[in-house]
Design a protein around this motif. Structure first.
Motif, PDB file in Angstrom:
ATOM      1  N   SER A  23       0.834  -1.208   0.000  1.00 30.31           N
ATOM      2  CA  SER A  23       0.000   0.000   0.000  1.00 30.31           C
ATOM      3  C   SER A  23       0.864   1.252   0.000  1.00 30.31           C
ATOM      4  O   SER A  23       1.765   1.395   0.839  1.00 30.31           O
ATOM      5  CB  SER A  23      -0.910   0.015   1.224  1.00 30.31           C
ATOM      6  N   ILE A  24       0.572   2.176  -0.901  1.00 33.22           N
ATOM      7  CA  ILE A  24       1.294   3.442  -0.921  1.00 33.22           C
ATOM      8  C   ILE A  24       1.015   4.236   0.357  1.00 33.22           C
ATOM      9  O   ILE A  24       1.878   4.985   0.845  1.00 33.22           O
ATOM     10  CB  ILE A  24       0.904   4.291  -2.165  1.00 33.22           C
ATOM     11  N   PHE A  25      -0.146   4.057   0.960  1.00 33.21           N
ATOM     12  CA  PHE A  25      -0.469   4.805   2.168  1.00 33.21           C
ATOM     13  C   PHE A  25       0.341   4.316   3.369  1.00 33.21           C
ATOM     14  O   PHE A  25       0.745   5.114   4.215  1.00 33.21           O
ATOM     15  CB  PHE A  25      -1.968   4.731   2.442  1.00 33.21           C
ATOM     16  N   ALA A  26       0.607   3.009   3.426  1.00 28.97           N
ATOM     17  CA  ALA A  26       1.496   2.499   4.466  1.00 28.97           C
ATOM     18  C   ALA A  26       2.915   3.020   4.261  1.00 28.97           C
ATOM     19  O   ALA A  26       3.611   3.374   5.220  1.00 28.97           O
ATOM     20  CB  ALA A  26       1.490   0.970   4.456  1.00 28.97           C
ATOM     21  N   GLN A  27       3.338   3.099   3.005  1.00 30.12           N
ATOM     22  CA  GLN A  27       4.665   3.649   2.715  1.00 30.12           C
ATOM     23  C   GLN A  27       4.756   5.111   3.153  1.00 30.12           C
ATOM     24  O   GLN A  27       5.764   5.538   3.736  1.00 30.12           O
ATOM     25  CB  GLN A  27       4.962   3.531   1.225  1.00 30.12           C
ATOM     26  N   LEU A  28       3.732   5.883   2.864  1.00 30.88           N
ATOM     27  CA  LEU A  28       3.744   7.294   3.244  1.00 30.88           C
ATOM     28  C   LEU A  28       3.864   7.467   4.752  1.00 30.88           C
ATOM     29  O   LEU A  28       4.617   8.326   5.236  1.00 30.88           O
ATOM     30  CB  LEU A  28       2.469   7.978   2.736  1.00 30.88           C
ATOM     31  N   GLN A  29       3.133   6.660   5.492  1.00 33.81           N
ATOM     32  CA  GLN A  29       3.215   6.766   6.946  1.00 33.81           C
ATOM     33  C   GLN A  29       4.580   6.334   7.459  1.00 33.81           C
ATOM     34  O   GLN A  29       5.097   6.902   8.444  1.00 33.81           O
ATOM     35  CB  GLN A  29       2.107   5.932   7.595  1.00 33.81           C
ATOM     36  N   ALA A  30       5.197   5.358   6.800  1.00 35.62           N
ATOM     37  CA  ALA A  30       6.543   4.936   7.198  1.00 35.62           C
ATOM     38  C   ALA A  30       7.562   6.036   6.938  1.00 35.62           C
ATOM     39  O   ALA A  30       8.449   6.284   7.760  1.00 35.62           O
ATOM     40  CB  ALA A  30       6.927   3.654   6.451  1.00 35.62           C
ATOM     41  N   VAL A  31       7.444   6.699   5.779  1.00 26.24           N
ATOM     42  CA  VAL A  31       8.343   7.818   5.485  1.00 26.24           C
ATOM     43  C   VAL A  31       8.149   8.924   6.515  1.00 26.24           C
ATOM     44  O   VAL A  31       9.115   9.482   7.059  1.00 26.24           O
ATOM     45  CB  VAL A  31       8.101   8.359   4.060  1.00 26.24           C
ATOM     46  N   ARG A  32       6.906   9.248   6.807  1.00 27.97           N
ATOM     47  CA  ARG A  32       6.617  10.308   7.778  1.00 27.97           C
ATOM     48  C   ARG A  32       7.213   9.968   9.153  1.00 27.97           C
ATOM     49  O   ARG A  32       7.673  10.850   9.893  1.00 27.97           O
ATOM     50  CB  ARG A  32       5.105  10.509   7.902  1.00 27.97           C
ATOM     51  N   ALA A  33       7.187   8.672   9.501  1.00 29.01           N
ATOM     52  CA  ALA A  33       7.681   8.242  10.810  1.00 29.01           C
ATOM     53  C   ALA A  33       9.202   8.100  10.870  1.00 29.01           C
ATOM     54  O   ALA A  33       9.748   7.786  11.929  1.00 29.01           O
ATOM     55  CB  ALA A  33       7.034   6.908  11.190  1.00 29.01           C
ATOM     56  N   GLY A  34       9.886   8.309   9.719  1.00 29.01           N
ATOM     57  CA  GLY A  34      11.335   8.285   9.725  1.00 29.01           C
ATOM     58  C   GLY A  34      11.968   6.967   9.350  1.00 29.01           C
ATOM     59  O   GLY A  34      13.142   6.719   9.664  1.00 29.01           O
ATOM     60  N   ALA A  35      11.220   6.106   8.632  1.00 25.64           N
ATOM     61  CA  ALA A  35      11.777   4.809   8.256  1.00 25.64           C
ATOM     62  C   ALA A  35      12.860   4.922   7.190  1.00 25.64           C
ATOM     63  O   ALA A  35      13.732   4.060   7.100  1.00 25.64           O
ATOM     64  CB  ALA A  35      10.666   3.882   7.761  1.00 25.64           C
TER      65      ALA A  35
END
Length: 311
Positions: free
Chosen positions: A235-247
């Motif tokens: 999911s692109i939305f899971a990726q976005l949240q991971a980027v936002r969280a600093g992954a």
């Protein structure tokens, strides 16, 4: 007994085709599967099969052939389809004439879209379209994948990337950019790259390699160094949240993070990738007023969002 059966068959052939059966054939031509037709028409698979069999008897031949990708029209089926479309057109005109609200478009349209397009472009476009045409129901299915070869069960697909299907009708809806983003916290921790070579050793957020169908969304076809994936999701939305969280650093559609302070551009002047959104459908589906209205709504929404899409 054989004579009685022959008389029954001849009697069926002498009757005019049922308009209801012709409209069922029209829906089969658009969706490709009896189960999808049954769901769209709120009936059963058995009823659809029985009505098509009755139509075949009335016309004296098969209107559909089963293939590995669903049901396809025979030559006789194509002739019957034109009659079905004329019936649909007449009914639509009648509804428009007698409706107090002037509803010219109604029915059910099933659309498969990529995740980001579905959330940011398709959803608001459909809501506005339904304000204008309250009788139109749109079922939105979402996943990031390449165009299907049979499109069974849906009227329309919207996909990212190249479309290679000579049997389909393909319409370009919009273009957008994939760019690199990270959170400010991650860049403070790992350092901000200034060249493509600096990306070596950074953590990346990406799609799951084994599940990704769209080559254009893959780091391996982007010209970037092969990343060390720290977080992968379908999911692109899971990726976005991971980027936002600093992954790590993510290659994401720039329009979904447009003016969002939680995403810091990385190598903004060095790397970008242009991707095309296309609408893909059977030619039979595109003759549906509902499908035409949905495609038009998507195009209008994409035009309105062009600044963000090209950001």
């Amino acid at each position: 007994m054989q004579e009685c059966t022959s008389r029954t068959d001849m009697s069926a052939m002498n009757r005019s085709p049922s308009p209801d059966d012709l409209l069922i054939l029209l829906t089969v031509a658009r969706l490709g599967r009896f189960t999808a037709v049954a769901e769209a028409l709120d009936t059963t698979h058995t009823t659809v099969s029985r009505r098509i069999a009755a139509l075949d008897r009335q016309l004296g031949g098969r209107t559909l052939d089963r293939t590995s990708t669903g049901w396809e029209l025979t030559d006789l089926g194509h002739h019957a389809l034109r009659a079905a479309e004329a019936i649909e057109s007449s009914l639509t005109a009648l509804k428009s004439a007698v409706s107090r609200r002037g509803e010219a478009v109604s029915g059910v349209v099933r659309v498969h879209v990529s995740d980001a397009f579905g959330a940011y472009i398709a959803a608001p476009a459909i809501v506005r379209l339904q304000h204008e045409h309250p009788g139109l129901k749109v079922e939105l299915l979402s996943a990031t994948r390449r165009a299907s070869r049979n499109r069974s069960g849906v009227d329309l697909e919207v996909v990212a990337g190249r479309v290679e299907d000579s049997r389909a009708e393909v319409m370009v809806l919009a273009q957008y950019f994939l760019r690199l983003f990270a959170s400010s916290g991650y860049l403070q921790e790992a350092g901000k790259p200034s060249t493509l070579g600096d990306l070596d050793g950074h953590r990346f957020v990406s799609y799951v390699d084994s599940e990704l169908q769209v080559a254009e969304l893959d780091y391996r076809s982007s010209g970037l160094p092969v990343p060390a994936a720290a977080f992968q999701a379908t999911s692109i939305f899971a990726q976005l949240q991971a980027v936002r969280a600093g992954a790590g650093i993510g290659m994401v559609p720039s329009y979904v993070v447009h003016q969002d302070p939680g995403f810091v551009p990385v190598l903004a002047d060095t790397f970008e990738r242009r991707i095309t959104y296309s609408a893909v459908a059977r030619s039979e589906s595109l003759r549906s007023p509902g499908v035409q209205a949905v495609v038009g709504a998507f195009m209008a929404e994409a035009r309105d969002r062009r600044e963000a899409l090209w950001s």
